[in-house]
Design an enzyme around this catalytic site. Structure first.
Site, PDB file in Angstrom:
ATOM      1  N   LYS A  88       0.862  -1.190   0.000  1.00  0.00           N
ATOM      2  CA  LYS A  88       0.000   0.000   0.000  1.00  0.00           C
ATOM      3  C   LYS A  88       0.887   1.224   0.000  1.00  0.00           C
ATOM      4  O   LYS A  88       1.990   1.195   0.549  1.00  0.00           O
ATOM      5  CB  LYS A  88      -0.868   0.015   1.263  1.00  0.00           C
ATOM      6  CG  LYS A  88      -2.093   0.892   1.140  1.00  0.00           C
ATOM      7  CD  LYS A  88      -3.203   0.138   0.449  1.00  0.00           C
ATOM      8  CE  LYS A  88      -4.416   1.004   0.195  1.00  0.00           C
ATOM      9  NZ  LYS A  88      -5.565   0.159  -0.213  1.00  0.00           N
ATOM     10  N   ASP A 133      -6.844   4.401  -4.735  1.00  0.00           N
ATOM     11  CA  ASP A 133      -7.531   4.238  -3.453  1.00  0.00           C
ATOM     12  C   ASP A 133      -8.175   5.605  -3.186  1.00  0.00           C
ATOM     13  O   ASP A 133      -8.376   6.377  -4.134  1.00  0.00           O
ATOM     14  CB  ASP A 133      -6.524   3.815  -2.355  1.00  0.00           C
ATOM     15  CG  ASP A 133      -7.206   3.246  -1.117  1.00  0.00           C
ATOM     16  OD1 ASP A 133      -7.528   2.052  -1.101  1.00  0.00           O
ATOM     17  OD2 ASP A 133      -7.445   4.005  -0.151  1.00  0.00           O
TER      18      ASP A 133
HETATM   19  N1  GLU Z   1      -7.217   0.193  -3.102  1.00  0.00           N
HETATM   20  C1  GLU Z   1      -7.960  -0.986  -3.430  1.00  0.00           C
HETATM   21  C2  GLU Z   1      -8.046  -1.896  -2.241  1.00  0.00           C
HETATM   22  O1  GLU Z   1      -8.105  -1.446  -1.114  1.00  0.00           O
HETATM   23  C3  GLU Z   1      -7.488  -1.656  -4.706  1.00  0.00           C
HETATM   24  C4  GLU Z   1      -6.048  -2.042  -4.770  1.00  0.00           C
HETATM   25  C5  GLU Z   1      -5.585  -2.510  -6.141  1.00  0.00           C
HETATM   26  O2  GLU Z   1      -6.394  -2.557  -7.065  1.00  0.00           O
HETATM   27  O3  GLU Z   1      -4.409  -2.829  -6.239  1.00  0.00           O
HETATM   28  O4  GLU Z   1      -8.130  -3.102  -2.355  1.00  0.00           O
END
Ligand code: GLU
Length: 447
Positions: free
Chosen positions: A128, A168
């Protein structure tokens, strides 16, 4: 040591090392309190330090992001990328631009992402990233400069085979487009280095809708498992971003009545059913001010503050805004409102106190790491399409998304039965994902 003593030792060591990282500690605690039976079956995990190795990120990158606003003022933000686990494939997870971003928030999200990604059944590790930058009120040029400054540093650490960020909170197509352009300028073309790209530059159809649609597919599976379905249900959703708005669309399409929705300005209850065109117009043209909604829908009521504090009868709650948005007191209000199902759309939207209230009241509870896995699931499909140099149709991607959500649900149901967990979907999701990850850690040796 017994399994529980090992878990307690690991948690208290983490608490001593990171006393200020409350979201991170909360996320680890929530998973580790669920996995006692797995540790009992694998006493060797203690000697191998499996819990410590799964909780500790492989790498934490922290950097300064320096950029100039339209008036020439220079600003400094804190940027991060937490590369939590690569045991299941390249680090994978979104980038969040929001003033609430801290190292603790990044670490909790990366830890959660590792479990979530493993649930999808696709080969993706967990990561992340983000920055404590507030995009609200910033011009397009300022957003572009910020994205470029952030990517200038991040580009040193990511590639399509090593670490694949996505969007996100605060990061959508526009931001991903700018970051992709900057990555390309610095490192050359790598179509698969980011997902959630605009469709015209290699993004997947249905990626934007995927998280919201997936939540409703998953909710419907839970409802069916409990002898009903979403059609005819009264639903309340927090969040008018991609997650909440497409969950509202899909729930409505499947025959539910979305009677309430909220964002940072407050909440709206509309017994006629929320009109999503009005909500999208307010988001785009009226600074998200939901108090404008009753101007065109006179039967609706607006209130400031959290939608979870409102007294109204409904059946299904879909918290799709952000972490810890439901307090213990609000969870009690949700129970008192007669809600039967809480399906988490945001990452960790329920505080530990709220989870306890839901447990004490036998609420049917769908945990975020399973319910919102459709977004990253379709990110995995975007990576596949980029590698294949192909584009699947919207329907094809949506069908695969369906398959991913069904697969997650089936594994949870099998785990419920294997461990005699009744309807404790959250514990089953944690056990299933933990077992997978622990085995991957063991197989790959002491590294
Ligand atoms: N931010 C999204 C999540 O919390 C998607 C992450 C992604 O697609 O890599 O899963």
């Amino acid at each position: 040591m017994t399994a529980n003593a090992y878990i307690e030792r690991v948690i208290s060591t983490l608490e001593e090392k990171h006393p200020d990282q409350k979201e991170y500690l909360q996320a680890v605690h929530e998973v580790y309190e669920a996995i006692t039976p797995v540790l009992e079956a694998h006493p060797e995990y203690e000697k191998q330090a499996i819990l410590e190795r799964i909780a500790t990120p492989e790498r934490v990158i922290s950097f300064r992001v320096t950029w100039q606003d339209d008036e020439g003022q220079v600003h400094v933000n804190n940027g991060y990328r937490v590369q939590h686990s690569s045991v299941n494939g390249p680090y994978k997870g979104g980038i969040r631009f929001d003033p609430t971003v801290t190292l603790s928030v990044m670490k909790f999200l990366a830890f959660e992402q590792t479990f979530k990604n493993s649930l999808t059944g696709l080969p993706m590790g967990g990561g992340k990233g983000g920055a404590d930058f507030n995009p609200r009120g910033r011009s397009d040029a300022e957003i572009m400069r910020f994205c470029q400054a952030y990517m200038t540093e991040l580009s040193k650490y990511i590639s399509q085979d090593q670490d694949v960020p996505a969007g996100d909170i605060g990061v959508g197509h526009r931001e991903i487009g700018y970051m992709y352009g900057q990555y390309k300028r610095l490192q050359g073309v790598q179509l698969g280095v980011l997902t959630g790209k605009p469709v015209s530059v290699g993004g997947s159809l249905a990626r934007t809708e995927a998280t919201g649609f997936g939540i409703v597919y998953f909710a419907n599976q839970i409802l069916k498992h409990n002898g009903t379905d979403i059609s005819g249900k009264r639903v309340i959703i927090s969040g008018t971003g991609n997650v909440g708005s497409f969950a509202a669309d899909k729930a409505t399409e499947l025959g539910a009545k979305v009677i309430g929705i909220s964002n940072i300005t407050g909440s709206v209850i509309d017994e006629d059913g929320i009109n999503m065109n009005t909500i999208r117009d307010i988001a785009a043209n009226h600074a998200e001010d939901l108090s404008k909604y009753p101007e065109t829908h006179p039967n609706a009521t607006f209130a400031e503050g959290s939608i979870w504090a409102r007294e109204v009868q409904y059946d299904v709650a879909l918290p799709c805004a952000t972490q810890n948005e439901i307090s213990g007191e609000q969870a009690q209000q949700i129970v008192d409102n007669g809600v039967e199902f809480v399906i988490e759309g945001a990452n960790m939207p329920s505080t530990a106190e709220a989870v306890q209230v839901f447990r004490d009241n036998d609420m049917i509870f769908g945990p975020a790491k399973a319910a919102n896995a459709g977004g990253v699931g379709v990110s995995g499909l975007e990576m596949s399409q980029n590698s294949l140099r192909l584009r699947w149709t919207f329907e094809e991607v949506d069908e695969r998304l369906h398959g991913i959500m069904e697969g997650i649900f089936q594994n949870i149901v099998d785990t419920l039965e294997e461990y005699d967990l009744g309807k404790d979907y959250a514990t089953a999701a944690n056990i299933y994902a933990f077992k997978n990850i622990a085995e991957l850690v063991r197989i790959q040796g002491v590294i």
